[in-house]
Enzyme design. Structure first.
Site, PDB file in Angstrom:
ATOM      1  N   ASP A 116       0.862  -1.183   0.000  1.00 27.57           N
ATOM      2  CA  ASP A 116       0.000   0.000   0.000  1.00 27.57           C
ATOM      3  C   ASP A 116       0.902   1.238   0.000  1.00 27.57           C
ATOM      4  O   ASP A 116       2.144   1.132  -0.110  1.00 27.57           O
ATOM      5  CB  ASP A 116      -1.032  -0.037   1.140  1.00 27.57           C
ATOM      6  CG  ASP A 116      -0.443   0.328   2.510  1.00 27.57           C
ATOM      7  OD1 ASP A 116       0.802   0.447   2.635  1.00 27.57           O
ATOM      8  OD2 ASP A 116      -1.228   0.485   3.465  1.00 27.57           O
ATOM      9  N   THR A 166       2.021  -1.473   9.010  1.00 28.79           N
ATOM     10  CA  THR A 166       2.345  -2.409  10.100  1.00 28.79           C
ATOM     11  C   THR A 166       2.429  -3.856   9.647  1.00 28.79           C
ATOM     12  O   THR A 166       2.936  -4.704  10.389  1.00 28.79           O
ATOM     13  CB  THR A 166       1.256  -2.353  11.189  1.00 28.79           C
ATOM     14  OG1 THR A 166       0.001  -2.722  10.585  1.00 28.79           O
ATOM     15  CG2 THR A 166       1.149  -0.967  11.801  1.00 28.79           C
ATOM     16  N   HIS A 194       7.411 -24.350   9.868  1.00 32.51           N
ATOM     17  CA  HIS A 194       6.344 -24.887  10.729  1.00 32.51           C
ATOM     18  C   HIS A 194       4.952 -24.668  10.141  1.00 32.51           C
ATOM     19  O   HIS A 194       4.065 -25.487  10.340  1.00 32.51           O
ATOM     20  CB  HIS A 194       6.380 -24.238  12.114  1.00 32.51           C
ATOM     21  CG  HIS A 194       7.501 -24.733  12.981  1.00 32.51           C
ATOM     22  ND1 HIS A 194       7.424 -24.760  14.357  1.00 32.51           N
ATOM     23  CD2 HIS A 194       8.722 -25.220  12.665  1.00 32.51           C
ATOM     24  CE1 HIS A 194       8.555 -25.244  14.860  1.00 32.51           C
ATOM     25  NE2 HIS A 194       9.365 -25.512  13.850  1.00 32.51           N
TER      26      HIS A 194
HETATM   27  C1  RB5 Z   1      -2.186   2.950   6.418  1.00 39.15           C
HETATM   28  O1  RB5 Z   1      -2.198   4.161   7.098  1.00 39.15           O
HETATM   29  C2  RB5 Z   1      -2.046   1.785   7.400  1.00 39.15           C
HETATM   30  O2  RB5 Z   1      -3.210   1.660   8.152  1.00 39.15           O
HETATM   31  C3  RB5 Z   1      -1.736   0.503   6.659  1.00 39.15           C
HETATM   32  O3  RB5 Z   1      -0.568   0.666   5.936  1.00 39.15           O
HETATM   33  C4  RB5 Z   1      -1.501  -0.708   7.525  1.00 39.15           C
HETATM   34  O4  RB5 Z   1      -0.616  -0.438   8.557  1.00 39.15           O
HETATM   35  C5  RB5 Z   1      -2.714  -1.402   7.976  1.00 39.15           C
HETATM   36  O5  RB5 Z   1      -2.666  -2.389   8.733  1.00 39.15           O
END
Ligand code: RB5
Length: 150
Positions: free
Chosen positions: A8, A67, A98
Site C-alpha cells: 500500500d 504495520t 512450521h
Molecule cells: C495505512 O495508514 C495503514 O493503516 C496501513 O498501511 C496498515 O498499517 C494497515 O494495517
C-alpha cells in the site's frame, strides 16, 4: 518461483528494492501495485496478492503495508492462504518450516529496509519441511477453513 508482490502507500518506497532483491534471488515478480504513494486501501492490494497465490498465478506472495497487520488479516480471509506477519528472520524461517506460510507480510513502518530484505531473503531460501507434526496441525486449520464459511 513466481512471487506476487503488493504494497500500500505506506510501503510504496519498499516495493522496488524488494522487487530487485527477489529478482536477484532468481525469482519472477508479478507487481500488483500500488504504483505510487497516493493513499489507498490496503485490503485491495493484500487481496490481489492473496488471490494470485490462491489462483495459482504465483507460488508465494509478499505484501507490505505500514504495520503488516491489516494486510495479514485481509490475506488470511482468502481460502488456502496462510499469511504470516514477520518482523525478523526467525519468524520468517518458522513461518515457512512450521506453518508452510504462503504470503509474507511485513510492516514498512516497523522494520527498516535492511531488516525487510533479511526477512524476504530468509523467507525465499527456507523450504517447508513437510514434517508430519506440522502437516497435522496445518490440516486442523484447513479443516476449520472448510467448514467455517460464514
Ligand atoms: C495505512 O495508514 C495503514 O493503516 C496501513 O498501511 C496498515 O498499517 C494497515 O494495517
Amino acid at each position: 518461483m513466481i512471487i506476487a508482490l503488493g504494497v500500500d502507500h505506506a510501503a510504496f518506497s519498499y516495493k522496488d528494492p524488494i522487487r530487485t532483491l527477489v529478482e536477484g534471488l532468481g525469482h519472477t515478480v508479478i507487481d500488483l501495485g500500488t504504483h505510487n504513494a497516493d493513499s489507498v486501501d490496503y485490503p485491495v492490494y493484500a487481496l490481489k496478492v492473496a488471490h494470485a497465490v490462491r489462483d495459482g498465478h504465483a507460488e508465494q506472495g509478499i505484501f507490505l503495508c505500514g504495520t503488516g497487520i491489516g494486510g495479514s488479516i485481509a490475506a488470511n480471509k482468502v481460502h488456502g492462504i496462510r499469511a504470516a506477519l514477520c518482523h525478523e528472520s526467525y519468524t520468517a524461517r518458522m513461518a515457512r518450516t512450521h506453518n508452510n506460510a504462503n504470503v509474507l507480510c511485513i510492516g514498512a513502518r516497523v522494520v527498516g529496509m535492511s531488516v525487510a530484505e533479511e526477512i524476504v531473503t530468509t523467507w525465499l531460501t527456507t523450504s517447508w519441511g513437510d514434517d508430519p507434526r506440522h502437516a497435522r496441525r496445518l490440516a486442523l486449520i484447513a479443516d476449520e477453513e472448510a467448514v467455517s464459511t460464514r
